[in-house]
Write a protein that holds these residues in place. Sequence first.
Motif: not given
Length: 314
Positions: A107-133
């Motif tokens: 996911l790092i290359p996509e983050m850097l693309v948005y950073w180059e576009q001027g975004y200062e906080d590019v946060y990753a939101k989970r679609k799912s939480r993996g193996k959690e109860s």
Amino acid sequence: MNKKVSILIPCFNEEEGLPLLYEALCGQSGICESLNEYEFEILLINDGSRDRTLDVIKCYAQADARIKYVSLSRNFGKECAMLSGFDYVSGDCMIIMDADLQHPPALIPEMLVYWEQGYEDVYAKRKSRGKESWLRKRFSLAYYSLLQKTSRFDILENVGDFRLLDRKCIEALRAMRESERYTKGMFAWIGFKKREILFEQGDRQTGVSSWRFRDLLNLGIEGITSFTTAPLRFSAIVGFVISMVAFIYMCWVIVKAVVWGDPVAGFPSLMVVILFLGGVQLLSLGILGEYLGRIFNEAKGRPVYLVSETNVEK
């Protein structure tokens, strides 16, 4: 001159997973090799690990100049470990990720693309939480809902520490030196131009999570007491309502006794009222104690963390 990207990775007992992490970041097909237009710095924070994590990190640091490390004198917790990273990274931007590869480096290359576009906080939101109860997922969702409703800031649901931060954000977070830290709230508090990207959280490749239910509960309490005074207001409202109900009930008892000669109820009703009011008072004192405890810890002025050794020149 190439822009410098720092990757900040807190580590606690990650001896088994570090080879997989290094291969994903610095191997022949790793992210750092594919993005050769950037200069990379990988800062590993050893947060008082009890296994050979530090030894493994040192081996990689000797073989690869991109690998930097800071070893803390004991386990201060992930929040404080991240602050030490904020103090030591030197990049134009910083990417925070976990060492267990639940945060995909792809996911790092996509983050850097948005950073180059001027975004200062590019946060990753989970679609799912993996193996959690199921229960842990429900508790997490309920907690974020409560925090969202009681805080003046937008605490994002299903968003963790996996994000890219511009140097402006890094400097802002470095200036926040409180010892009782809730970094997710700090990310919201500092503001700046934000961008969301979605990802599927992976499962741990090795070992088991060091986060127990008690640790998550403590972190949740930190979040509530750090970024909202709603519990104090709630205790004040409950006290006011009970006082009004008690006053009305007192008037009713007096009227019944004087006008109709109705005898006043005795011991059982009195004990119920006393126990109920005692419980409310203890709850209110507990809420006050949480906030006073935070004031007590901050008033001592102790350093947030202590460094045992590092190969980073500040």
